[in-house]
Design a protein around this motif. Structure first.
Motif, PDB file in Angstrom:
ATOM      1  N   ILE A 103       0.958  -1.063   0.057  1.00 44.38           N
ATOM      2  CA  ILE A 103       0.005  -0.083   0.037  1.00 44.38           C
ATOM      3  C   ILE A 103       0.741   1.133  -0.075  1.00 44.38           C
ATOM      4  N   ASN A 104       0.725   2.074  -1.216  1.00 44.56           N
ATOM      5  CA  ASN A 104       1.666   3.070  -1.510  1.00 44.56           C
ATOM      6  C   ASN A 104       3.128   2.536  -1.213  1.00 44.56           C
ATOM      7  N   ASP A 105       3.975   2.828  -0.596  1.00 45.96           N
ATOM      8  CA  ASP A 105       5.140   2.341  -0.298  1.00 45.96           C
ATOM      9  C   ASP A 105       5.467   1.374   0.701  1.00 45.96           C
ATOM     10  N   THR A 106       4.532   0.938   1.345  1.00 45.24           N
ATOM     11  CA  THR A 106       4.552   0.016   2.634  1.00 45.24           C
ATOM     12  C   THR A 106       4.124  -1.398   2.279  1.00 45.24           C
ATOM     13  N   GLN A 107       4.979  -2.536   2.391  1.00 46.96           N
ATOM     14  CA  GLN A 107       4.548  -3.741   2.482  1.00 46.96           C
ATOM     15  C   GLN A 107       3.498  -4.179   3.331  1.00 46.96           C
ATOM     16  N   VAL A 108       2.487  -4.939   2.946  1.00 52.19           N
ATOM     17  CA  VAL A 108       1.430  -5.511   3.864  1.00 52.19           C
ATOM     18  C   VAL A 108       1.279  -6.892   3.548  1.00 52.19           C
ATOM     19  N   PRO A 109       0.792  -7.494   4.672  1.00 52.18           N
ATOM     20  CA  PRO A 109       0.714  -8.995   4.395  1.00 52.18           C
ATOM     21  C   PRO A 109      -0.553  -9.283   3.259  1.00 52.18           C
ATOM     22  N   ALA A 110      -0.197 -10.180   2.692  1.00 50.62           N
ATOM     23  CA  ALA A 110      -1.162 -10.445   1.472  1.00 50.62           C
ATOM     24  C   ALA A 110      -2.264 -11.449   1.787  1.00 50.62           C
ATOM     25  N   GLN A 111      -2.587 -11.694   3.216  1.00 51.40           N
ATOM     26  CA  GLN A 111      -3.563 -12.457   3.488  1.00 51.40           C
ATOM     27  C   GLN A 111      -4.223 -11.598   4.651  1.00 51.40           C
TER      28      GLN A 111
END
Length: 335
Positions: A276-284
């Motif tokens: 999300i934007n430049d921040t990695q987030v969990p894909a689940q």
């Protein structure tokens, strides 16, 4: 006139073809196992295949238990995926009918993540169930090297819920595919879903109906596993929240920790990741997109087949020219 005699003849001939294909394989037990991500947890999937005469018995003993999230797999889905994998390997050209299943048994421990019972949630069963096909392919690879394919990057399904700019309710589903695994003599296809197909709404319809802008879709260079035959590349998709309201996205991505493995020395595909934007987030799990936020989906690549140093120089040049591999991603090789 009844069609029953014709139907029976087709079923009998299909059964005969499967029996012939199975008898050609050596009798033995074959095994494979893999780890999969299950939200905040990890689950081990185990497979044992007993081949004896014209029968094939598939078991999933040792597979770990269900999880609280709705990604558990009811047994009919497990059985269907197992039968599909065996048919691809033995008799892919015959009609699909019951005759192709008579000589194959499938069993999974009750209560395991591959044999979920009510009231366990299972709406997102593909998230785990799609690992069954590559698991069986890996188990049978030693005796069917010319028929199996390396593991695929699998599909990525997301559901969006929120409001349109006029305040009315909105719900939309978006799907993206990783790369397909390579086979003996054939590179994996780019952005091709496996272990099953999926429907896809054209961008021109998705955007006005959801008010989610697809800013870009592009191949993801160097994401396919290296090998004599290269794994299929994934893709990078960027979606922007143009609804003017907060938007909740529910994600069921996999291959974020356990890459699609290659076969016979082939390399693994790249992992999947969501940003999300430049921040990695969990894909689940679920996340909130604020107005204007961009969700970037980096799709997983397929595994390669065979050792990379056996790939021909012309094939390497074609990889770079097509955008499947960057110039830095392939070593130079003389003719």
């Amino acid at each position: 006139h009844s069609l029953e005699p014709l139907a029976n003849a087709i079923i009998e001939q299909s059964d005969k073809a499967v029996r012939q294909a199975l008898r050609a394989l050596p009798d033995a037990q074959y095994e494979a196992q893999t780890q999969v991500e299950a939200l905040e947890e990890t689950r081990l999937l185990c497979c044992q295949i007993d081949k004896h005469g014209d029968r094939l018995d598939i078991r999933f003993d040792g597979t770990e238990g269900c999880v609280r999230a709705g990604i558990n797999v009811p047994f009919p889905y497990t059985r269907a995926m197992a039968l599909y994998a065996v048919k691809c390997l033995t008799t892919p050209a015959i009609p699909n009918n019951d005759g192709a299943t008579f000589r194959i048994s499938v069993d999974a421990p009750e209560g395991s993540i591959l044999n979920a019972k009510p009231p366990v949630a299972s709406a997102g069963r593909h998230t785990i169930g799609h690992f069954i096909v590559p698991l069986i392919m890996e188990a049978l690879a030693p005796i069917m090297p010319d028929r199996v394919c390396a593991a695929s990057g699998l599909m990525d399904i997301l559901t969006f819920q929120g409001r349109h700019p006029d305040g009315s309710g909105m719900s939309a589903t978006y799907s993206a595919a990783g790369g397909f695994g390579a086979l003996d003599g054939l590179d994996g296809r780019q952005t091709m879903p496996g272990s099953s197909n999926m429907g896809y709404m054209p961008v021109e319809l998705f955007e006005p109906r959801s008010n989610i802008m697809i800013q870009s879709k592009a191949l993801r260079p160097d994401s396919g596993g290296a090998g004599q035959f290269r794994g299929g590349a994934g893709q990078t998709v960027i979606l922007r929240n143009d609804t003017g309201h907060d938007l909740t996205v529910f994600q069921m991505g996999n291959r974020t920790r356990f890459a699609a493995q290659g076969l016979f020395g082939g390399g693994p595909g790249a992992l999947r990741s969501h940003w999300i934007n430049d921040t990695q987030v969990p894909a689940q799990g679920s996340h909130v997109l604020r107005p204007g936020d961009a969700l970037r989906l980096e799709q997983a690549g397929g595994g390669g087949y065979g050792k990379a140093d056996q790939r021909s120089a012309p094939a390497m040049r074609d990889d770079v020219a097509a955008g499947f591999v960057s110039a830095a991603g392939h070593p130079t090789k003389s003719e």
